[in-house]
Scaffold this active site. Sequence first.
Site, PDB file in Angstrom:
ATOM      1  CE1 TYR A  44      -2.446  -3.311   1.999  1.00  0.00           C
ATOM      2  CE2 TYR A  44      -4.158  -1.816   1.236  1.00  0.00           C
ATOM      3  CZ  TYR A  44      -3.768  -3.060   1.685  1.00  0.00           C
ATOM      4  OH  TYR A  44      -4.695  -4.050   1.823  1.00  0.00           O
TER       5      TYR A  44
ATOM      6  CG  HIS B 118      -7.963   1.693  -3.265  1.00  0.00           C
ATOM      7  ND1 HIS B 118      -8.865   0.787  -2.774  1.00  0.00           N
ATOM      8  CD2 HIS B 118      -8.686   2.772  -3.648  1.00  0.00           C
ATOM      9  CE1 HIS B 118     -10.074   1.285  -2.862  1.00  0.00           C
ATOM     10  NE2 HIS B 118     -10.009   2.496  -3.368  1.00  0.00           N
TER      11      HIS B 118
ATOM     12  CE  LYS C  22      -4.673  -5.602  -4.586  1.00  0.00           C
ATOM     13  NZ  LYS C  22      -5.572  -4.500  -4.360  1.00  0.00           N
TER      14      LYS C  22
END
Lengths: 467, 277
Positions: free
Chosen positions: B207, B215, B248
């Site tokens: 993070y 996020h 991601k």
Amino acid sequence: MSTEDHPQRPERATETTSKSDDVDEDEVAQDWSHAAKLSAKSMASSIPKRGEKDYEPDGTNLQELLLYRAREAMFDTLANSPRGSVVSNQVKAYYDQDYHGAVIPHAKGNFLQTMGNVDEKGRCWLKFHEFVYLAERGTVLPFYCNQRPEKQAGRFVEVPLSMQDVYSLFRSQAEMDLYFVFAHLKRLGFIVTTLDKKRSATASFYLEDDPNRRTVGAIWGSMFAFLKLETNSLMNVFFYSSWNFLLRRYTSSPQIYKDLKRLVPHRVPPKTIEALRMERARLQANRSKERFPIAFNVWKPQTRFRKKSPGLPDFQVVIHSKNDAAQTFPSYVDLQEIFYSLDYKFEFLSETDDEEFWINNTFIGGRPANIPKPKQGQTDECNSSKKGGKKDVAAHVKQARRLKNGYRSFLLAIIDDGLISFVKISEADFGSEDVWFIPYKRPRDRKEVNKSKDSFGNKGIHTTSLK
Amino acid sequence: MAVEPVRINVTMSEDGTVTNALVFSLKDIRRLREQGVCGVLSGSLPTIAQQNVFLSVPLRLSAEEAVWLLEKGYARANVSRPTAISETLQDESLASELSEKAKLRVEEEFERQRVYKREQHALKLRKLGIEEKHRDEDEHLLESSLFYEVMNDSTILRDGSGDAEDLVDRLKAKYSQDGNFKVFRSLRSHGLVVSPGARFGGKFIAYPGDPLRYHSHMVVSSPLDYRKDPIEFRDIINGSRLSTTVKKIWVLSGIDTQERQEEEQVKFFSIEWAGFG
């Protein structure tokens, strides 16, 4: 092996179903301010929604403020959520080192429905993980005493334990992991018990206690296995000849698929009661050091649960600690061992959750558990009644379900430093299902499935247990 | 920054293996969080005990976090044995002393609650305009409604950390290979907050700040040997596709042992599923 999250976990459900707009629980901010409100109101039942999150720190004061508030909400909740109970509900539990559990001299409370063993003197004995769980909830107050509480001599000294003390009593990381999984399932409302080593007293799907029966079963099992092996793999290769493709004329693609299918050896998992009992015989009698023992029997939340005769569990859970250097993910052999040792409500046997069916098929110490009925014929009778009385679903839908759900299954709890993921592992049978497209002959053709392209691609995944 | 190090608790079992580090003090948990070590809260929250989203102490630290804290000197380990409590309390005078102390503490706490409750009661009565009377059943109700709290921190366990010296080695031996620690260290030195990542098919997820507000951007794989290990094409596809789906990026990590500087040993490659064309 189908991989899916635990069906009962609300916050996980999104992960498997919709991919695009969702994200996992840690992705969406944990909004502790909701939890703070909840705990102020005390017993609110719904789980709070989580708030929005930002992409990355941008150095603004606003963001700092939001972060500050989020943290404050979190720590306020933690600080204002004391453990313990009011004096009128106070239940003292004393840790007992020899038993490695706790004893409650005068037990009261709802937890007695699913936890603890009461002995003839009226004392309630908690296993260690039950003790920690109840202490952590504040349901019991943890104490240490210098002697067992019944001898109320003058020297009786009790010292209250803190949570830190209680956790320091864990004897290994494995035991602590077991506790974390236990607590996780308990918090979701499931009824969870550890497996008793004395199997004679527990409900079982199998009649295994009778030694004669077992050996006969074992012999049968091995003969059967040999036959099965032959039909499935050896024969195919034996009778296969590349000339087939030159001599035979294929007029439709199913014919080609059928011939190709013969080339791929596969193992059929047990699907009927008889097959299951036969397979059970393969379970080695003396298995003192299992690499992956079944950790828990789990029942869905229910009010009728009785500790004395719990019946067959709904799920069985095996624990795997991912970060422990001494452990590896279960190998095929390990998985087989686990499958042999499973003993729960094999849900694929009974399409509806028919209680009578399970009562008839539950044995304690080799004898029917509750309702004494003649063993003869009961299984057949149940089987036939099941197949008939079910509302009709299209054959290809049923097939898809069979492929997706598989047969025997268990839950593997994978522990990754405190985060637990539940994975359902089941035996599927791609080998026996013909999943290719067959043009319409009759409307009720069993083998009709629209997806033809998957037919062979999938085959290898589940069942090619080349022996 | 000469602050008192955070206390982390480890139990060493008879065969010499250690458990994961646990933190019980809220103050310590807050300090760890400010340093970017979040751990995983894993105890039931007593006020809302029927859910798994909001949990309470203990905070469970991963082996990488614990080792990092110990090496940096941010934490001091308190190593105890499962038998420590009974051994300490064998000493009967100590046991009765602790017992008395606890009783005294509880009585003080009860007295505080009594005063508060009586005040509240009086206030309520005054509001309703009812005259105050002393009644025995009220007192009885009050007595039975007093709250007995189970504390988080131990008063029994002493900070006997004689075994703390080789704790780092023991943690490393039990929980991961060396590479994971190097990767963790490197991610931390980039200012990232790291948490376990098996749910996303990686070793860690990273993070940019406190996970409460931000996020995560990265799924970091278990480290490969930079010079030797082959990269499976399928791993790249699996990792990058899964990571992209959860917004991601897939970060492949490798350890190059030929680099002299330890900080330079860890190599990262980001892989994104472009879905181009």
